[in-house]
Design an enzyme around this catalytic site. Structure first.
Site, PDB file in Angstrom:
ATOM      1  N   GLU A 132       0.660  -0.845  -0.251  1.00 45.76           N
ATOM      2  CA  GLU A 132       0.041  -0.049  -0.107  1.00 45.76           C
ATOM      3  C   GLU A 132       0.754   1.264   0.143  1.00 45.76           C
ATOM      4  OE1 GLU A 132      -2.235  -0.496   2.883  1.00 45.76           O
ATOM      5  OE2 GLU A 132      -3.637  -2.968   2.652  1.00 45.76           O
ATOM      6  N   ASN A 173       1.924  -4.910  -3.278  1.00 46.39           N
ATOM      7  CA  ASN A 173       0.422  -5.666  -2.654  1.00 46.39           C
ATOM      8  C   ASN A 173      -0.275  -4.161  -2.416  1.00 46.39           C
ATOM      9  OD1 ASN A 173      -1.096  -7.784  -2.067  1.00 46.39           O
ATOM     10  ND2 ASN A 173      -1.174  -6.859   0.075  1.00 46.39           N
ATOM     11  N   HIS A 208     -10.662  -6.232  -1.944  1.00 39.73           N
ATOM     12  CA  HIS A 208     -11.811  -5.965  -1.509  1.00 39.73           C
ATOM     13  C   HIS A 208     -12.523  -5.216  -2.441  1.00 39.73           C
ATOM     14  CE1 HIS A 208      -9.309  -7.099   2.096  1.00 39.73           C
ATOM     15  NE2 HIS A 208      -8.246  -6.139   1.473  1.00 39.73           N
ATOM     16  N   GLU A 237      -6.342 -10.698  -0.634  1.00 40.08           N
ATOM     17  CA  GLU A 237      -7.383 -10.462  -0.208  1.00 40.08           C
ATOM     18  C   GLU A 237      -7.956 -10.555  -0.262  1.00 40.08           C
ATOM     19  OE1 GLU A 237      -6.354  -6.979   1.986  1.00 40.08           O
ATOM     20  OE2 GLU A 237      -3.568  -7.344   2.251  1.00 40.08           O
ATOM     21  N   ASP A 239     -12.422 -10.299  -0.986  1.00 38.87           N
ATOM     22  CA  ASP A 239     -14.160 -10.628  -0.323  1.00 38.87           C
ATOM     23  C   ASP A 239     -14.625  -9.986  -0.343  1.00 38.87           C
ATOM     24  OD1 ASP A 239     -12.681  -7.770   0.805  1.00 38.87           O
ATOM     25  OD2 ASP A 239     -12.256  -8.569   2.719  1.00 38.87           O
TER      26      ASP A 239
HETATM   27  O1  G3I Z   1      -4.501  -7.717  18.234  1.00 37.26           O
HETATM   28  C1  G3I Z   1      -4.956  -7.021  19.236  1.00 37.26           C
HETATM   29  C2  G3I Z   1      -5.650  -7.278  20.526  1.00 37.26           C
HETATM   30  O2  G3I Z   1      -4.817  -7.820  22.474  1.00 37.26           O
HETATM   31  C3  G3I Z   1      -7.043  -6.358  21.164  1.00 37.26           C
HETATM   32  O3  G3I Z   1      -7.239  -7.188  22.819  1.00 37.26           O
HETATM   33  C4  G3I Z   1      -7.420  -5.434  20.253  1.00 37.26           C
HETATM   34  C5  G3I Z   1      -8.835  -4.766  20.589  1.00 37.26           C
HETATM   35  O4  G3I Z   1      -9.839  -4.219  19.675  1.00 37.26           O
HETATM   36  O5  G3I Z   1      -6.921  -5.855  19.218  1.00 37.26           O
HETATM   37  C6  G3I Z   1      -6.399  -6.606  18.363  1.00 37.26           C
HETATM   38  O6  G3I Z   1      -5.997  -6.211  17.313  1.00 37.26           O
HETATM   39  C7  G3I Z   1      -6.399  -5.573  16.683  1.00 37.26           C
HETATM   40  C8  G3I Z   1      -6.207  -6.800  15.030  1.00 37.26           C
HETATM   41  O7  G3I Z   1      -7.124  -6.530  13.569  1.00 37.26           O
HETATM   42  C9  G3I Z   1      -5.921  -8.137  15.520  1.00 37.26           C
HETATM   43  O8  G3I Z   1      -7.486  -8.438  15.466  1.00 37.26           O
HETATM   44  C10 G3I Z   1      -6.097  -4.459  15.467  1.00 37.26           C
HETATM   45  O9  G3I Z   1      -6.806  -3.422  16.737  1.00 37.26           O
HETATM   46  C11 G3I Z   1      -7.557  -4.096  14.649  1.00 37.26           C
HETATM   47  O10 G3I Z   1      -6.289  -2.972  13.744  1.00 37.26           O
HETATM   48  C12 G3I Z   1      -6.503  -5.554  12.948  1.00 37.26           C
HETATM   49  O11 G3I Z   1      -7.360  -5.494  12.119  1.00 37.26           O
HETATM   50  C13 G3I Z   1      -6.614  -5.624  10.880  1.00 37.26           C
HETATM   51  C14 G3I Z   1      -5.888  -5.422   9.812  1.00 37.26           C
HETATM   52  O12 G3I Z   1      -5.778  -5.044   8.655  1.00 37.26           O
HETATM   53  C15 G3I Z   1      -4.943  -3.677   9.795  1.00 37.26           C
HETATM   54  O13 G3I Z   1      -4.353  -4.111  11.204  1.00 37.26           O
HETATM   55  C16 G3I Z   1      -7.205  -6.297  10.439  1.00 37.26           C
HETATM   56  O14 G3I Z   1      -7.925  -8.138  11.223  1.00 37.26           O
HETATM   57  C17 G3I Z   1      -6.737  -7.267   8.808  1.00 37.26           C
HETATM   58  O15 G3I Z   1      -7.733  -8.438   8.812  1.00 37.26           O
HETATM   59  C18 G3I Z   1      -6.474  -6.357   8.202  1.00 37.26           C
HETATM   60  O16 G3I Z   1      -5.568  -6.711   6.877  1.00 37.26           O
HETATM   61  C19 G3I Z   1      -5.590  -5.443   5.919  1.00 37.26           C
HETATM   62  C20 G3I Z   1      -3.660  -5.780   5.607  1.00 37.26           C
HETATM   63  O17 G3I Z   1      -3.101  -6.401   6.683  1.00 37.26           O
HETATM   64  C21 G3I Z   1      -3.863  -5.856   4.204  1.00 37.26           C
HETATM   65  N1  G3I Z   1      -5.217  -4.718   3.144  1.00 37.26           N
HETATM   66  C22 G3I Z   1      -5.883  -4.196   4.141  1.00 37.26           C
HETATM   67  C23 G3I Z   1      -6.520  -5.572   4.752  1.00 37.26           C
HETATM   68  C24 G3I Z   1      -7.285  -5.186   5.756  1.00 37.26           C
HETATM   69  O18 G3I Z   1      -7.785  -3.700   6.249  1.00 37.26           O
END
Ligand code: G3I
Length: 347
Positions: A132, A173, A208, A237, A239
């Site tokens: 990105e 990516n 997405h 990715e 969906d």
């Molecule tokens: O691990 C912590 C946990 O300890 C805490 O209690 C909880 C409370 O919010 O947060 C947890 O972390 C979260 C993590 O996902 C694991 O679930 C983060 O807040 C949350 O922001 C994070 O979101 C991820 C996001 O990327 C940001 O990294 C999504 O799961 C994930 O699907 C998403 O994936 C991205 C790709 O990497 C790049 N392209 C876009 C795609 C969708 O946004």
């Protein structure tokens, strides 16, 4: 009951079929999902566990436990692993975000890439080296990497990864790069990397999209144009959201900071109505027909999650909605869209 047909079997001569695993699935605690993984997928991407915040939380501290489990799981079951992701502006720990000089950031990038790519040398099939890096208008994203290191940080990231993991495939990516503006910018970026004599093996189009409108013409054009650069095209990715976009003026004012979860924005908390289920199936069917048409140019199709219950789209851009973007439902059952995808191959 387990369905007989397997995605990875059906498409075995066409492209890899991947999924993203969350931490429970990596630890094999989501047993129903893990059964689906083994039955249907031959490629995996960690949804979060290789991101800098998780894996490299402090300057001198690396947390390999979870991603080592992922790599062991993949190797045990002969599943290819895509490392996600080395250089990304998001999910960066504070100690990186707060750096204010080029030398320190350069050192971080060198240590981060050589440590991660070196640790998984020979074990990870491919890396999303840079994620990105483009803005919607096609300019380079104003990330800390661009600000402190200038345009060439992307070439440097690919060069460092190539040195640390010479046998891994290296990808750029991004999302929305099928659309004209970002597609042109991505093509220019790839040409620049190639002109510097640095290896890039493929491009990941995240995918997405919204089930109500999948940009098929743009996707087709981008497969043609990206593959003409001599690189593989991946959909990394995938969906398809089925929920209304809160960014439309008639649904909610975009200036609102907290987007409301209301019956208008979360219309189907108890199950997807048939007409939406049919729309989702048709969109997946159209997409896979297109993917098959270009199977010689496409390396992998990865879904962003195993089943609807785990999808990030349940919490973005509004928290706590009920979305239905994948091929398996919350009870781990194949949806009509699953059968529509399988059927594209049998035509
Ligand atoms: O691990 C912590 C946990 O300890 C805490 O209690 C909880 C409370 O919010 O947060 C947890 O972390 C979260 C993590 O996902 C694991 O679930 C983060 O807040 C949350 O922001 C994070 O979101 C991820 C996001 O990327 C940001 O990294 C999504 O799961 C994930 O699907 C998403 O994936 C991205 C790709 O990497 C790049 N392209 C876009 C795609 C969708 O946004």
């Amino acid at each position: 009951m387990a369905q007989k047909e397997s995605l990875k079997e059906v498409f075995k001569n066409d492209f890899l079929i991947g999924t993203a695993l969350n931490s429970f699935q990596i630890q094999q605690k989501d047993t129903a999902a893990n059964r689906l993984v083994l039955q249907h997928f031959n490629a995996i991407t960690p949804e979060n566990s290789m991101k800098a915040t998780h894996l490299h939380p402090q300057w001198d501290k690396y947390n390999f436990t979870l991603s080592d489990q992922l790599v062991a799981y993949g190797r045990q079951h002969n599943i290819k692993i895509n490392g996600h992701t080395l250089i990304w502006h998001s999910q960066l720990p504070a100690y990186v975000k707060n750096l204010n000089n080029a030398d320190s950031l350069k050192q971080y990038m060198k240590d981060h890439i050589s440590t991660l790519a070196g640790h998984y040398k020979g074990k990870v099939f491919s890396w999303d080296v840079v994620n990105e890096a483009l803005e919607g208008d096609g300019s380079l994203r104003k990330s800390i990497f661009l600000k402190l290191l200038g345009d060439d940080y992307i070439i440097d990231a690919f060069r460092l990864t190539q040195q640390a993991a010479p046998d891994a495939e290296l990808y750029y990516n991004d999302y929305n790069i099928e659309g004209l503006t970002k597609r042109r910018a991505a093509i220019a970026l790839i040409k620049k990397i190639q002109a510097a004599g640095v290896r890039i093996d493929g491009i990941g189009v995240q995918g997405h999209w919204a089930a109500v409108h999948v940009p098929l013409a743009d996707i087709e054009q981008s497969i043609q144009e990206f593959s003409a650069l001599g690189i593989k095209v991946m959909f990394t990715e995938l969906d398809l959201t089925v929920l209304p976009s809160p960014y439309k003026r008639d649904v909610v004012d975009v200036s609102q900071r907290t987007l409301p979860n209301t019956p208008a924005t979360n219309p189907w908390p108890n199950g997807l109505p048939d007409f939406k289920q049919a729309e989702l199936s048709k969109s997946y069917e159209d997409l896979f027909k297109l993917f098959l048409k270009y199977k010689d140019k496409i390396g992998r199709i990865t879904f962003w999650g195993v089943h609807d219950g785990q999808s990030w789209l349940n919490n973005f851009p509004i928290a706590g909605r009920t979305n239905y973007p994948l091929l398996f439902d919350r009870s781990y059952q194949p949806k009509p869209a699953f059968y529509a995808v399988i059927a594209t191959h049998h035509r």
